[in-house]
Design a protein around this motif. Structure first.
Motif, PDB file in Angstrom:
ATOM      1  N   SER A  97       0.868  -1.172   0.000  1.00 54.41           N
ATOM      2  CA  SER A  97       0.000   0.000   0.000  1.00 54.41           C
ATOM      3  C   SER A  97       0.906   1.223   0.000  1.00 54.41           C
ATOM      4  O   SER A  97       2.049   1.167   0.459  1.00 54.41           O
ATOM      5  CB  SER A  97      -0.928  -0.001   1.218  1.00 54.41           C
ATOM      6  N   LEU A  99       1.112   5.441   0.805  1.00 50.67           N
ATOM      7  CA  LEU A  99       0.596   6.683   1.369  1.00 50.67           C
ATOM      8  C   LEU A  99       1.633   7.759   1.092  1.00 50.67           C
ATOM      9  O   LEU A  99       2.824   7.550   1.316  1.00 50.67           O
ATOM     10  CB  LEU A  99       0.376   6.531   2.868  1.00 50.67           C
ATOM     11  N   ASP A 123      -2.610   4.896  -2.664  1.00 45.60           N
ATOM     12  CA  ASP A 123      -3.833   4.569  -1.927  1.00 45.60           C
ATOM     13  C   ASP A 123      -4.353   5.768  -1.140  1.00 45.60           C
ATOM     14  O   ASP A 123      -5.562   5.985  -1.077  1.00 45.60           O
ATOM     15  CB  ASP A 123      -3.575   3.409  -0.953  1.00 45.60           C
ATOM     16  N   VAL A 124      -3.441   6.513  -0.504  1.00 45.62           N
ATOM     17  CA  VAL A 124      -3.829   7.659   0.322  1.00 45.62           C
ATOM     18  C   VAL A 124      -2.865   8.808   0.042  1.00 45.62           C
ATOM     19  O   VAL A 124      -1.645   8.631   0.079  1.00 45.62           O
ATOM     20  CB  VAL A 124      -3.798   7.322   1.833  1.00 45.62           C
ATOM     21  N   ILE A 150      -8.564   9.477   0.205  1.00 42.33           N
ATOM     22  CA  ILE A 150      -8.496   8.024   0.108  1.00 42.33           C
ATOM     23  C   ILE A 150      -8.798   7.691  -1.345  1.00 42.33           C
ATOM     24  O   ILE A 150      -9.916   7.877  -1.820  1.00 42.33           O
ATOM     25  CB  ILE A 150      -9.469   7.363   1.088  1.00 42.33           C
ATOM     26  N   TYR A 155      -8.172   1.392   2.289  1.00 40.60           N
ATOM     27  CA  TYR A 155      -8.303   1.940   3.637  1.00 40.60           C
ATOM     28  C   TYR A 155      -9.595   2.722   3.784  1.00 40.60           C
ATOM     29  O   TYR A 155     -10.168   3.203   2.811  1.00 40.60           O
ATOM     30  CB  TYR A 155      -7.115   2.858   3.971  1.00 40.60           C
ATOM     31  N   GLN A 156      -9.997   2.869   5.038  1.00 37.59           N
ATOM     32  CA  GLN A 156     -11.167   3.656   5.405  1.00 37.59           C
ATOM     33  C   GLN A 156     -10.703   4.822   6.281  1.00 37.59           C
ATOM     34  O   GLN A 156      -9.622   4.765   6.872  1.00 37.59           O
ATOM     35  CB  GLN A 156     -12.170   2.789   6.193  1.00 37.59           C
ATOM     36  N   PRO A 157     -11.508   5.870   6.427  1.00 36.88           N
ATOM     37  CA  PRO A 157     -11.095   7.019   7.249  1.00 36.88           C
ATOM     38  C   PRO A 157     -10.651   6.635   8.664  1.00 36.88           C
ATOM     39  O   PRO A 157      -9.694   7.209   9.187  1.00 36.88           O
ATOM     40  CB  PRO A 157     -12.349   7.899   7.274  1.00 36.88           C
ATOM     41  N   LEU A 160      -6.969   5.979   9.574  1.00 39.33           N
ATOM     42  CA  LEU A 160      -6.014   7.079   9.496  1.00 39.33           C
ATOM     43  C   LEU A 160      -6.113   8.034  10.679  1.00 39.33           C
ATOM     44  O   LEU A 160      -5.723   9.196  10.590  1.00 39.33           O
ATOM     45  CB  LEU A 160      -6.238   7.836   8.182  1.00 39.33           C
TER      46      LEU A 160
END
Length: 193
Positions: A97, A99, A123-124, A150, A155-157, A160
């Protein structure tokens, strides 16, 4: 994707971190940023042309297989467009992933060379200039004006929301601080540096 393309790094790859995004991650700090955000925690990473030149292939082989993902921070990653694109493409192919922290906004990134291509592999994205008078107290943003994008369903909020600090003690005797140190810890390290 060319694994021979190089990036200028601020430090060696941090192989393990639990504070720079979801799960166990490696962290890559690139060198060079011309944005000049007042109060930036890592001003030593601003000067372009300094640091260590490392190929995308070398970076990828330095990432432990057991980490979930890779966080790319700065300096400013999007100021090395060719290297960033090659890196995120290689990391995506390896299944990590990704970020990325950037001082640019999403609107600015899509106008930059290779910006759209890099975003397609991320991803982010946490974007926006750091504003010291809007310092965040929760989650992965440095300041409250920054936006967490996102970009995939990985991923979901809620993934993070963690906000912690890590100290890494290296064999050469140096210590690096990563994550989100509070004001007191930042002042301490400025005095010691």
């Amino acid at each position: 994707m060319n694994r021979d393309i190089c990036l200028m790094l601020h430090t060696e790859v941090t192989p393990y971190s639990m504070v720079n995004g979801p799960g166990l991650r490696a962290v890559i700090h690139v060198q060079g940023c011309s944005l000049g955000c007042k109060g930036c925690f890592n001003p030593a990473s601003h000067q372009a042309g300094t640091g260590k030149k490392v190929s995308v292939g070398e970076i990828c082989t330095s990432i432990p297989a057991e980490v979930e993902g890779v966080t790319i921070s700065g300096g400013e990653p999007f100021q090395q467009p060719e290297g960033l694109l090659a890196l995120v493409q290689a990391l995506r192919k390896l299944g990590y992933s990704i970020l990325v922290f950037s001082g640019y906004t999403m609107e600015e990134i899509v106008q930059l060379p290779n910006g759209r291509g890099a975003l397609a592999c991320i991803d982010v994205l946490i974007d926006g200039r750091y504003e010291a008078d809007k310092s965040a107290v929760a989650g992965l943003r440095g300041s409250t004006n920054q936006v967490i994008h996102i970009l995939t369903d990985r991923y979901q909020p809620d993934d993070l929301l963690t906000r912690q600090t890590e100290l890494t003690f290296r064999q050469d005797g140096t210590v690096s601080v990563t994550g989100f140190p509070n004001a007191r810890l930042r002042r301490f390290f400025r005095q010691e540096g």
